[in-house]
Write an enzyme that holds these catalytic residues in place. Structure first.
Site, short mmCIF file in Angstrom:
data_model
loop_
_atom_site.label_atom_id
_atom_site.label_comp_id
_atom_site.label_asym_id
_atom_site.label_seq_id
_atom_site.Cartn_x
_atom_site.Cartn_y
_atom_site.Cartn_z
N ASP A 1 30.63 2.80 33.70
CA ASP A 1 29.27 3.29 33.87
C ASP A 1 29.23 4.40 34.91
O ASP A 1 28.17 4.94 35.19
CB ASP A 1 28.34 2.15 34.30
CG ASP A 1 28.08 1.18 33.15
OD1 ASP A 1 27.66 1.64 32.08
OD2 ASP A 1 28.30 -0.03 33.34
N LYS B 1 34.32 1.10 43.97
CA LYS B 1 35.15 0.82 42.79
C LYS B 1 36.59 1.28 42.92
O LYS B 1 37.48 0.73 42.27
CB LYS B 1 34.51 1.46 41.56
CG LYS B 1 33.28 0.73 41.03
CD LYS B 1 33.68 -0.48 40.21
CE LYS B 1 32.50 -1.06 39.46
NZ LYS B 1 32.88 -2.13 38.53
#
Length: 400
Positions: A120, A77
């Site tokens: 998340d 990410k």
């Protein structure tokens, strides 16, 4: 070989009609990768060849791109967050992205600003890392039920982390309202009306891993993949990576398959309807990084036009992938893969052991000539849960 049937609903994409998107292509990925190469600690993550597993599955090749080794953050990410923040700062302060440097920006002593996002876990960790590297502040929001380990990963980077009592998509809306009140910069990986530039940059940043993989396949003298399996939450990574490969190879020349948890399968349902479908509720899946109920409107058209199939699968598929990657056959390389990272490989492992194995392979057009690429997008970002699955048998198998 033992047999067991895990739930995997597969739908063919009736709207498959390959179309390029000039925002998500090889050129955009190369620009993002050039920036990433200037970050301290950058190196391409491994591309592992699973020869014995491929032999057992009856295909020519299975590759696993191991994103657990991305910088020191154990997930891919950071690629999106860092590129988006760099582009955002360059636009805001009239800087040149071609020579932008995190280190030089920090040393210049610019007034502090606050970056915020909903996550998340892995995306927020990347934003927190970038904020610290830039000498800026970060406030990270997480949905109800978030793992204490993932919270700690973020706070260890100096960011404030707030866990809400809402699901992911409602937490995004809370983040937007709070940012507007405080004048913070939002770095979110999904888009909505009036907010498209940052999520576009994030998707482009993710494509660094695709450019690496293509380069690695060429260096290994391997032919391009015939099948690319991509896991999806909102569809940002899947869209950005698929856009790159569609531009490089032509979407008509490979089977792109999008995989989601059945408790958060908004893209699978969108594929059935032919238009974006939002789902709500708890979205209670072990695949925390994929627990999203609303598609990214930037990613959805790419997936709708260029993916051939969508799969909605139970959590046990991801758990199986974690176990097999962590304990592979013969001399295949071991990969520590988390819940969201392992689900695409889990689909292949579930097919291998399924009583209807041949029918499933036919449905996905898997033949002895097939060359499959999967991406393990994260490592054991929640170490306790990883051990519960791999050591203790959580989300285990019911045999036929």
């Amino acid at each position: 070989m033992s047999q067991f049937a895990l739930k995997m609903d597969i739908v063919d994409n009736a709207r498959f009609s390959p179309k390029p998107d000039p925002r998500f292509n090889r050129e955009a990925a190369i620009s993002a990768r050039r920036f990433h190469q200037g970050l301290t600690g950058y190196r391409p993550t491994p591309l592992n060849t699973m020869r014995q597993f491929a032999h057992e599955l009856g295909v020519a090749q299975v590759l696993v791109k191991d994103e657990s080794q991305r910088f020191d953050l154990n997930a891919f990410k950071i690629l999106g967050g860092t590129w988006a923040i760099a582009r955002l700062l360059c636009r805001k302060l009239d800087l040149n992205i071609e020579n932008f440097s995190f280190r030089q920006f920090r040393e210049a002593g610019h007034p502090k600003m606050t970056f915020t996002t909903t996550t998340d876990g892995n995306h927020g960790r990347g934003v927190a890392w970038a904020a610290r590297a830039l000498g800026q502040n970060a406030v990270i929001y997480m949905p109800k039920g978030s793992s204490p380990w993932r919270v700690k990963h973020i706070t260890d980077l100096g960011a404030e982390c707030i866990v809400t009592d809402m699901n992911y998509d409602d937490t995004v809306r809370l983040t937007m309202r709070t940012a507007a009140e405080h004048g913070w910069e939002v770095v979110q990986d999904t888009a909505w009306e009036g907010y498209t530039d940052v999520p576009t940059w994030i998707m482009q940043g993710y494509a660094t891993l695709a450019d690496e993989a293509a380069e690695q396949m060429e260096a290994m003298r391997l032919k391009p993949p015939t099948h690319i399996l991509l896991q999806a939450g909102v569809g940002a990574m899947a869209g950005g990576v698929l856009g790159y490969f569609a531009d490089r190879y032509g979407a008509e020349n490979f089977n792109a398959i999008i995989v989601e948890p059945d408790r958060a399968d908004c893209l699978y349902r969108s594929a059935i309807k032919g238009d974006m479908v939002n789902i709500g509720g708890e979205l209670n899946t072990i695949m925390a990084g994929l627990a999203c109920g609303e598609p990214n409107p930037l990613g959805w058209p790419l997936l709708r036009d260029n993916a051939r199939q969508f799969i909605s699968c139970e959590d046990s598929v991801a758990a199986l992938g974690m176990r097999v990657l962590g304990n592979p056959p013969a001399q295949d390389p071991r990969t520590i893969s988390g819940e969201s990272g392992a689900v695409c490989f889990g689909v292949l492992a579930a097919i291998l052991h399924h009583p209807q194995r041949d029918a499933l392979k036919k449905q996905l057009n898997l033949t002895p000539e097939s060359r499959i690429l999967t991406i393990s997008t994260e490592g054991d970002t929640d170490p306790q849960h990883y051990r519960e699955v791999v050591w203790e048998g959580k989300n285990g198998i019911t045999h036929c």
